[in-house]
Design an enzyme around this catalytic site. Sequence first.
Site, PDB file in Angstrom:
ATOM      1  N   ASP A 179      29.434  -2.680  91.745  1.00  0.00           N
ATOM      2  CA  ASP A 179      28.233  -3.320  92.275  1.00  0.00           C
ATOM      3  C   ASP A 179      27.272  -3.617  91.128  1.00  0.00           C
ATOM      4  O   ASP A 179      27.666  -3.615  89.955  1.00  0.00           O
ATOM      5  CB  ASP A 179      27.588  -2.393  93.317  1.00  0.00           C
ATOM      6  CG  ASP A 179      26.889  -3.161  94.434  1.00  0.00           C
ATOM      7  OD1 ASP A 179      26.023  -3.997  94.121  1.00  0.00           O
ATOM      8  OD2 ASP A 179      27.204  -2.920  95.612  1.00  0.00           O
ATOM      9  N   ASP A 188      19.943  11.924  96.909  1.00  0.00           N
ATOM     10  CA  ASP A 188      21.030  11.835  97.884  1.00  0.00           C
ATOM     11  C   ASP A 188      22.352  11.421  97.247  1.00  0.00           C
ATOM     12  O   ASP A 188      23.411  11.577  97.859  1.00  0.00           O
ATOM     13  CB  ASP A 188      20.673  10.839  98.991  1.00  0.00           C
ATOM     14  CG  ASP A 188      19.856  11.477 100.099  1.00  0.00           C
ATOM     15  OD1 ASP A 188      19.630  12.703 100.043  1.00  0.00           O
ATOM     16  OD2 ASP A 188      19.434  10.750 101.016  1.00  0.00           O
ATOM     17  N   HIS A 214      20.866  -3.093  95.061  1.00  0.00           N
ATOM     18  CA  HIS A 214      21.995  -3.286  95.964  1.00  0.00           C
ATOM     19  C   HIS A 214      23.040  -2.185  95.796  1.00  0.00           C
ATOM     20  O   HIS A 214      23.553  -1.631  96.766  1.00  0.00           O
ATOM     21  CB  HIS A 214      22.606  -4.653  95.656  1.00  0.00           C
ATOM     22  CG  HIS A 214      23.679  -5.109  96.571  1.00  0.00           C
ATOM     23  ND1 HIS A 214      25.019  -4.935  96.298  1.00  0.00           N
ATOM     24  CD2 HIS A 214      23.627  -5.766  97.738  1.00  0.00           C
ATOM     25  CE1 HIS A 214      25.742  -5.471  97.273  1.00  0.00           C
ATOM     26  NE2 HIS A 214      24.923  -5.972  98.164  1.00  0.00           N
ATOM     27  N   ASN A 227      22.554  16.900 102.397  1.00  0.00           N
ATOM     28  CA  ASN A 227      21.703  17.838 101.658  1.00  0.00           C
ATOM     29  C   ASN A 227      20.332  18.044 102.287  1.00  0.00           C
ATOM     30  O   ASN A 227      19.424  18.574 101.636  1.00  0.00           O
ATOM     31  CB  ASN A 227      21.535  17.353 100.218  1.00  0.00           C
ATOM     32  CG  ASN A 227      20.951  15.946 100.149  1.00  0.00           C
ATOM     33  OD1 ASN A 227      20.595  15.355 101.178  1.00  0.00           O
ATOM     34  ND2 ASN A 227      20.850  15.410  98.957  1.00  0.00           N
ATOM     35  N   ILE A 229      17.973  16.022 102.874  1.00  0.00           N
ATOM     36  CA  ILE A 229      16.870  15.325 102.213  1.00  0.00           C
ATOM     37  C   ILE A 229      16.546  13.994 102.871  1.00  0.00           C
ATOM     38  O   ILE A 229      15.400  13.723 103.223  1.00  0.00           O
ATOM     39  CB  ILE A 229      17.187  15.114 100.719  1.00  0.00           C
ATOM     40  CG1 ILE A 229      17.223  16.465  99.997  1.00  0.00           C
ATOM     41  CG2 ILE A 229      16.153  14.205 100.064  1.00  0.00           C
ATOM     42  CD1 ILE A 229      17.606  16.374  98.529  1.00  0.00           C
ATOM     43  N   VAL A 231      19.186  10.342 103.968  1.00  0.00           N
ATOM     44  CA  VAL A 231      20.273   9.796 104.776  1.00  0.00           C
ATOM     45  C   VAL A 231      21.552  10.570 104.477  1.00  0.00           C
ATOM     46  O   VAL A 231      21.581  11.449 103.611  1.00  0.00           O
ATOM     47  CB  VAL A 231      20.473   8.292 104.482  1.00  0.00           C
ATOM     48  CG1 VAL A 231      19.251   7.498 104.907  1.00  0.00           C
ATOM     49  CG2 VAL A 231      20.782   8.060 103.003  1.00  0.00           C
ATOM     50  N   ALA A 351      37.684 -11.213  98.491  1.00  0.00           N
ATOM     51  CA  ALA A 351      38.180 -10.822  99.809  1.00  0.00           C
ATOM     52  C   ALA A 351      39.554 -11.403 100.119  1.00  0.00           C
ATOM     53  O   ALA A 351      40.332 -10.799 100.856  1.00  0.00           O
ATOM     54  CB  ALA A 351      37.172 -11.237 100.886  1.00  0.00           C
ATOM     55  N   SER A 438      27.970  -6.912 102.784  1.00  0.00           N
ATOM     56  CA  SER A 438      27.895  -5.907 101.725  1.00  0.00           C
ATOM     57  C   SER A 438      27.606  -4.523 102.280  1.00  0.00           C
ATOM     58  O   SER A 438      27.946  -3.509 101.664  1.00  0.00           O
ATOM     59  CB  SER A 438      26.792  -6.257 100.722  1.00  0.00           C
ATOM     60  OG  SER A 438      27.217  -7.226  99.813  1.00  0.00           O
TER      61      SER A 438
END
Length: 499
Positions: A179, A188, A214, A227, A229, A231, A351, A438
């Site tokens: 990316d 995280d 991104h 964790n 914190i 998400v 793809a 994405s």
Amino acid sequence: MYTKPLTQKILPLFSLGLLFTFGCAKEDLTPTEDFSATSAQQATQDGPTVTLDSKRYIIIASGDQLPSDITARAKSANGTVTSLLSEAGIAVATSDDPQFAAKASKITGVRSVVRDFTYQAFDPQKERSADVAANNVNPPSTGDSNPYFPLQWGHTAIQAPQAWNTGAQGEGVVVADLDSGFDLTHPDLQPNIVGSVSFVPGEDAQFRGAGSSHGTHTAGTIAAADNNIGVIGVAPKSKLLLVKVLRDSGSGSFSWMMSGIVYAVQNNAKVINLSLGAAFLRNGKFLNDNGTPNDPSDDFIEHDAKGTQELLVAISKVTSYAAKQGVTIIASAGNDANNGNKDQSLVHIPADATGVISISATGPMGWALNPLTTNLDRLASYSNYGTSAIDFAAPGGDFAYPGSEIVVFKGVRQYVWALDMVLSTAKNGGYTWMAGTSMAAPHATGVAALIIGKNGGQMDPARVKAVLRASADDLGKPGRDAAYGHGRVNAFRAVSQAL
């Protein structure tokens, strides 16, 4: 990048940004002091550009390997090999000689030589939808202790919490995320990062751009740690190998991506996520990098249909090499709302490359208003579709909700349409909403990591795809269809099968 203000600071519990991403960024909406913003879906942006590089070339072997003396032979043709991907039969070279491609193509063992391409990986979204019934209830799970887990409707859609409750969390699996730059110190992500590298000249792997990150977002969807914190990722115990192949601005060269794939294979990745790509016209109409963008009278527009075909051959060599080494590759399908059944003028790279699993995007409309009954499996308004183009669908988010109401939802005050997007990690240790194929690809990549982890950390890509297919929720028309391919991925069903 088109930007406009969101209104007032509406997130009292934590600071979240909003980014519309179409393979990457389209809008970065920052909270301001008033509620004057128009609806997000009215924003427009030109599609991605693909430019022929005039001095960088991809040398493609006629067989599995290039000649052992390719560096010397390229030098004799007035070129300099800058990257040798010998395992995949690919080399990258530079040359000031406009006849280099013709000369190097005559080298014994060389199939062709084509110019490299620079592409803008982040493309626009347009309207498209398909409705299916949904049941949006999460059981108690490990994710509950993460404060922003209740905002991650994508986990509900693919039954990730149920999968975690079986003990499947991706343990023992390295996932390479190719990316743009990453926030390598995000709390995280940091516990799960096992390595990072950049193939972008002049930019390290750490995100340092002015806009939204991104790469940080896709990495969090795959493997944000459990964790307590923020998400949580789909495969929260998998490990992240973060590979920068796009500039922080979202542009990059396909040679960087190919180098990144080979690097990931050689560094023990078992799944590769490619939330990037570009749509090529099959007739090969490009802007030369000496030209002037957006000038219809420009003399530097070129037609190179062979270049498009051979680029796909080159990337397919690299993806085939990865598959032979036991690595599953998953990519975003693209965000042009292209109907591949009717319009076959486009080639979507990577793809459409050999062995790559292509993912379309789904997303709700007005989820925050009716969280238990809103359909989470609409084909997103921007997603590409087509029976042969799509392998599976996964949550990518959307912003097609037509209103501009603000609600307090799960302790957060926000626009209804914003909550229909995908929430994940962002730069500077933050969190942001994005929408795009994405965002769909890393959901599917996370499920693949859960499958491979259950199998002991090693699994043939064909078998991974077979499990994804057998466990997917068959939405739309029975069997493979244009919107969902073989179906929307289902984490719980995938790890509940005998492998």
